[in-house]
Design a protein around this motif. Structure first.
Motif, short mmCIF file in Angstrom:
data_model
loop_
_atom_site.label_atom_id
_atom_site.label_comp_id
_atom_site.label_asym_id
_atom_site.label_seq_id
_atom_site.Cartn_x
_atom_site.Cartn_y
_atom_site.Cartn_z
N TYR A 79 0.85 -1.20 0.00
CA TYR A 79 0.00 0.00 0.00
C TYR A 79 0.88 1.25 0.00
N TYR A 80 1.93 1.22 -0.79
CA TYR A 80 2.85 2.34 -0.95
C TYR A 80 3.04 2.55 -2.44
N ILE A 81 2.91 3.80 -2.88
CA ILE A 81 3.01 4.10 -4.30
C ILE A 81 3.80 5.39 -4.47
N LEU A 82 4.46 5.54 -5.60
CA LEU A 82 5.28 6.71 -5.90
C LEU A 82 4.57 7.65 -6.86
N ALA A 83 4.72 8.97 -6.63
CA ALA A 83 4.17 9.99 -7.52
C ALA A 83 5.13 11.17 -7.53
N PRO A 84 5.07 12.04 -8.55
CA PRO A 84 6.02 13.17 -8.61
C PRO A 84 6.00 14.00 -7.33
N GLY A 85 7.20 14.32 -6.82
CA GLY A 85 7.29 15.09 -5.58
C GLY A 85 8.44 16.07 -5.56
N GLU A 86 9.09 16.30 -6.70
CA GLU A 86 10.18 17.28 -6.76
C GLU A 86 9.88 18.30 -7.86
N ARG A 87 10.20 19.55 -7.54
CA ARG A 87 9.98 20.68 -8.45
C ARG A 87 8.53 20.70 -8.93
N VAL A 88 7.61 20.50 -8.01
CA VAL A 88 6.19 20.56 -8.31
C VAL A 88 5.75 22.03 -8.27
N VAL A 89 5.10 22.48 -9.31
CA VAL A 89 4.62 23.86 -9.36
C VAL A 89 3.28 23.93 -8.63
N THR A 90 3.20 24.83 -7.64
CA THR A 90 1.98 24.96 -6.86
C THR A 90 1.73 26.42 -6.54
N THR A 91 0.53 26.74 -6.10
CA THR A 91 0.19 28.12 -5.73
C THR A 91 0.57 28.38 -4.28
N GLY A 92 0.71 29.65 -3.95
CA GLY A 92 1.03 30.04 -2.58
C GLY A 92 0.74 31.53 -2.37
N LEU A 152 -3.19 0.82 -7.34
CA LEU A 152 -2.04 0.02 -6.91
C LEU A 152 -1.72 -1.08 -7.92
N ASP A 153 -2.77 -1.72 -8.45
CA ASP A 153 -2.57 -2.83 -9.39
C ASP A 153 -1.99 -2.37 -10.72
N THR A 154 -2.28 -1.13 -11.12
CA THR A 154 -1.86 -0.65 -12.44
C THR A 154 -0.59 0.19 -12.38
N ALA A 155 0.02 0.30 -11.20
CA ALA A 155 1.27 1.07 -11.08
C ALA A 155 2.37 0.42 -11.89
N ASP A 156 3.27 1.24 -12.44
CA ASP A 156 4.44 0.72 -13.14
C ASP A 156 5.46 0.24 -12.12
N ASP A 157 5.92 -0.97 -12.31
CA ASP A 157 6.89 -1.53 -11.37
C ASP A 157 8.19 -0.70 -11.40
#
Length: 566
Positions: A79-92, A152-157
């Motif tokens: 139950y652990y998955i990876l997603a983009p987390g660096e240089r993410v453009v966000t509002t502030g 989770l099932d469709t994540a790229d290994d």
């Protein structure tokens, strides 16, 4: 939940003091991912660094787990998955609030955009994907754990053979302590997964079965009708998708019922076999035994089944019975092609019987019955025989418990293929002049397909032939069309949508049962007698629009036999 940004490798100060690595598992509260109490509704999200090409490294590894991201650990790895987390453009907020007094701040007081990093910015990718999943597929709204499981099932290994500096292990195939199940793949998650089926109210049937060409008299009616385009099919998670039947059919193998060409090895075995015939008064009997080729590696071989034919005449009557071959008729038949749903001369499993009564002045009444491989037929013919011509007309009643007139119709909708048919035939032969013999036949049949709702199904079959002596033998020319559906439709209880509760919406859809093309076969045969006991036979056949599919590649075959007695 964000997995945490605490990861750091072990530190050796060179004086024997080692600070152990941290971040080998999700931090609080993400560590509850995978626990039984979470009921499959919690996922820990780690950060992924999408590496961009540079001048010095134009082909970098495309994605790497972020150095700071807590790893999956053993308890939460499923139950652990990876997603983009660096240089993410966000509002502030405005830069004057975030960086008060900085001389590079802009002059306005409007909020700004920032490039940020951290697992806090990875988790929203997964939360957004989950929200889209629940919105798009109504059947998942009451089962969010299933929606999450799809992600989770469709994540790229994620695989990296180098030892991870945090866990000391490599990210191997499948769920692991470094990357969990791998990288979020939104496109894959929203694509159909596993077995894809259509529900026509009886039982679910795979797309391949529904759309495969049926062969036989109905050919490619399923795709030719166009009625299956736009129906709703479901994947293994019971999510609904709109079917593009034309696109799917183009990718499917033919899957046609039965072999089209005769088995030439079997034909050769019969040609090399033994034939015997005896006659005593009004009784004649002949039988044929195919040649057996010994296989020294086989411990036991059954002898090929023999065929026989017996004829007995008494008064104005004549009786014929036999096994193998088929009932004789005036209309010519193509010999190198099998017609699905119709027996051929080298099928030995069937039996048949025929009774003829001569009424005087050449009038003849025939009654017949035959059975072969789950297909039975019975009927009658009435006609007349004269020295130079003959004709017959009558009806045949056919029942086939295995196919829909040689193909498949009911099976694709959850029922069993079978046929009930009443065929009306007219055939004749004529000795034209001294050399040519002309023959022809046409049949029209009313067809019922038990198990599905069909109406006005009529099929046709015809053949034309001409033969004459030529040199030391006889030349025959034949043009024939096998059974083909000419009219008819089927009413389907078809899935056309999904309601807000996730239940399929069915409505009646009418589809035509006629195929896109018309198969026509052309065959020429030449049988000849050479010196003394030598005989020979040559034949060639060309089949256009095979299986009544327009544009299908022509099929052809050649046959040559030369034999003598030993």
């Amino acid at each position: 939940f964000s997995a945490g940004n605490e990861a750091a490798p072990a530190i050796d100060d060179g004086m024997g003091n080692i600070t152990p690595a941290v971040g080998a598992e999700p931090t609080e509260p993400a560590y509850i991912a995978g626990e039984a109490a979470s009921l499959g509704r919690v996922v820990a999200v780690g950060s992924l660094n999408i590496v961009e090409p540079t001048v010095t490294d134009p082909n970098p590894d495309y994605m790497k787990i972020s150095d700071f991201s807590n790893r999956a650990g053993n308890d939460a790895k499923n139950y652990y998955i990876l997603a983009p987390g660096e240089r993410v453009v966000t509002t502030g907020p405005d830069d004057d609030i975030v960086f008060p007094g900085d001389l590079t701040n802009d002059a306005d007081t409007i909020g700004d955009y920032y490039s940020v990093s951290g697992t806090s910015f990875s988790a929203p990718y997964v939360a957004g994907a989950l929200a889209l999943m629940l919105q798009t597929f109504p059947n998942l709204k009451d089962k969010p754990e299933v929606a999450l499981q799809i992600l989770l099932d469709t994540a790229d290994d994620y695989v990296d053979t180098a030892l991870d500096p945090i866990t000391g292990t490599a990210a191997g195939a499948g769920a692991d302590e470094v990357s969990g199940v791998g990288t979020l793949n939104l496109a894959q998650a929203f694509s159909p997964q596993g077995q894809q089926t259509l529900d026509f109210g009886a039982e679910k049937v795979s797309i391949g079965t529904v759309l495969a060409p049926s062969g036989g008299a109905f050919g490619d009616w399923a795709t030719n009708s166009g009625a299956l385009n736009g129906l709703v099919f479901q994947d293994k998670y019971e999510r609904g998708f709109v079917l593009d039947a034309d696109a799917v059919s183009a990718q499917l193998p033919d899957g046609l019922a039965g072999a089209r060409m005769v088995n030439f090895q079997t034909r050769a075995d019969w040609a090399a076999g033994e034939t015997h015939s005896v006659r005593a008064g009004n009784l004649s009997f002949n039988w044929t035994q195919a040649r057996l080729y010994d296989d020294p590696t086989a411990p036991y071989q059954e002898d090929p089944q023999s065929t026989f034919q017996m004829r007995y005449s008494f008064g104005a009557n004549e009786v014929e019975v036999g096994r193998g071959g088929s009932l004789t008729r005036l209309a010519p038949d193509v010999s190198l092609l099998n017609e699905p749903g119709v027996g051929n001369a080298f099928s030995t499993g069937g039996a048949w019987a025929k009774f003829s009564h001569h009424l005087g002045q050449g009038l003849v009444m025939d009654f017949f019955s035959a059975e072969q491989s789950g297909r039975s037929q019975s009927g009658f013919r009435f006609g007349r025989d004269k020295p130079r011509w003959s004709y017959r007309f009558g009806a045949t009643f056919v029942e086939d418990v295995n196919t829909a007139l040689g193909g498949s119709v009911q099976e694709r909708f959850g029922a069993e293929d079978q046929t009930q048919m009443t065929a009306y035939a007219l055939e004749g032969a004529w000795l034209a002049g001294r050399r040519w013999t002309l023959s022809s036949g046409v049949e029209m049949a009313s067809v019922d397909l038990p198990g599905v709702n069909v109406s006005d199904v009529w099929t046709s079959r015809w053949s034309l032939g001409a033969s004459r002596p030529a040199g030391p033998g006889r030349l025959s020319l034949i043009v024939a069309q096998p059974w083909r559906a000419e009219t008819g439709s089927i009413a389907l209880n078809a899935p056309v949508g999904i309601d807000v509760r996730g239940a399929l919406i069915h409505q009646t859809v009418n589809a035509g049962l006629t195929p896109s093309g018309r198969q026509v076969d052309f065959e020429t045969r030449y049988g000849f007698q050479l010196a003394e006991s030598w005989t020979g036979e040559a034949a060639a056949v060309v089949s256009t629009s095979p299986n009544h599919i327009a544009g299908a590649e022509e099929e052809s075959a050649l046959w040559f036999r030369l034999s003598t007695d030993w």
